[in-house]
Design an enzyme around this catalytic site. Structure first.
Site: not given
Length: 425
Positions: A180, A183, A238, A311, A386
């Site tokens: 993405h 990020e 994104r 991510h 994440e």
């Protein structure tokens, strides 16, 4: 019903931004704010939130908690929240100020200075691509560069294979970052960790064991076109940059909804303007195909035992499934490695991560890389992380947090891989 609208998010202000960017301008987020909905309850407020989710005015960074709004549309958002009794606070006062903080001017390491590469700042696609070459040259006995293919816009997808030489075929690990585009801390963390693995070989017993045991394949930029676009046009982009048929307005596909396992189900939008657009068909994106084909072809030679997709943000260790709320056959073991990672990570700076399945901790999302790796390729240890933070900066983590994020993630990752090795043995 709320899930349906969550999956068909339309990018905020998509028409205005696309028109501006087509003229070569750079998207500005002056005065844009992120509101945190402190007590949003989907069982009570789903209809109110659906109004935002299928609008082109707002961008949920973390549904249903954090939503970005322009100054023009803030009053409408606040009115609806007040009407439905949803309390909120202004979480990020000015998005553009955070973006400006990430674009500070720093001296950059050149090709003649590979040992002076600055891991404390964010780097462009070209700088990262050069870093891969420099790293392979700097560690010729441990690192080898290779090319997976090129992206939609013809950027090279260059990766590293790291590990000590052996006469026997080793098991393989796959780590990718930057799927993405917005990020940024994901590839930044990957670069630092890769360098640290190579530097720690022969100096750290656990790292030495891991590089002697496995071939590690590391891809710093899974989505190079989108990443470059966040530097040149729209920091909050994104998706990939592929053209969707004749539609030049709604560009790109969510590369983490495009994988060829349970593609097209819940959590992946059929609408091209959506930030979670699944693509016209499974594996439509060349970037996804490049990775999938490499892993499938390499599996004929060696066994992949670990797959990691990094991510940001939310501080989570995520296990499959994403497409279903059912537990996997390896649920207990996947939870155990998640616990190992989070406990080791916390020992560095006391940062707290939560571990669990994608559906338990986030939402239903089909066509993800983790589900493909686990479901299609039978890689038992298939996971996603994440990274920092929990929303104070969101996707716009300041440069001074890059190295602390990487340091704690590195400690957690080493612990997880040592755990995996013990279990395999």
């Amino acid at each position: 019903m709320w899930r349906f609208w969550y999956f068909v998010i339309v990018a905020f202000g998509v028409i205005g931004f696309t028109t501006a960017l087509s003229n070569g301008e750079k998207a500005s987020f002056d005065g844009f704010q992120v509101l945190r909905l402190v007590d949003a309850d989907l069982s009570v407020h789903s209809k109110a939130l659906e109004r935002f989710l299928h609008s082109n005015k707002f961008d949920f960074w973390d549904y249903p908690r954090d939503v970005m709004t322009s100054p023009i549309h803030k009053a409408e958002l606040v009115s609806v929240l007040n009407t439905h009794g949803i309390n909120f606070i202004v979480w990020i006062e000015d998005v553009q100020k955070l973006i400006d903080g990430q674009h500070r001017i720093f001296p950059r390491a050149t090709a003649s200075q590979p040992d002076q590469f600055d891991y404390s700042v964010y780097h462009t696609y070209k700088e990262i691509d050069q870093w891969v070459r420099d790293t392979a040259a700097r560690y010729p006995t441990l690192a080898e560069e290779f090319v997976l293919g090129t992206s939609y816009e013809d950027r090279v997808m260059r990766a590293l294979k790291i590990g000590s030489s052996t006469n026997t075929m080793k098991k393989a690990l796959w780590i990718q970052t930057g799927i993405h585009a917005r990020e940024w801390v994901s590839p930044a963390t990957g670069l630092w960790m890769t360098n640290q693995l190579l530097a720690d070989y022969s100096n750290d017993d656990e790292v030495t064991m891991l590089l002697d045991t496995y071939d590690m394949y590391i891809l710093p930029l899974m989505n190079p076109d989108g990443y470059e676009y966040t530097w040149t046009h729209n920091r909050m982009w994104r998706k990939t940059r592929s053209i969707n048929g004749n539609d030049t307005l709604c560009v790109g596909t969510d590369a983490n909804r495009n994988w060829g396992f349970e593609w097209g189900g819940w959590g992946a939008s059929p609408i091209p303007c959506s930030y979670t657009y699944r693509g016209p068909y499974a594996m439509s994106e060349i970037e996804v195909r490049n990775v999938a084909n490499f892993i499938k072809n390499q599996t004929e030679k060696q066994e992949f035992v670990f797959f990691m997709d990094i991510h940001s943000y939310s501080q989570l260790w995520l296990n499959p499934w994403g497409y279903s709320k059912e537990d996997t056959d390896d649920y207990d073991e996947q939870m155990l490695i998640g616990q190992t990672f989070t406990e080791a990570l916390k020992s560095v700076y006391r940062t707290t991560y939560t571990y669990g399945s994608i559906t338990d901790l986030l939402y239903v999302a089909s066509g993800t890389s983790v589900d493909w790796a686990y479901g299609a390729m039978s890689i038992k240890y298939s996971h996603s992380i994440e990274l920092r933070d929990e929303g104070e900066y969101g996707f716009l983590l300041p440069p001074e947090q890059i190295i602390p994020t990487a340091e704690e993630t590195y400690v957690g990752m080493i612990a997880a891989l040592v755990h995996l090795t013990d279990r395999l043995n």
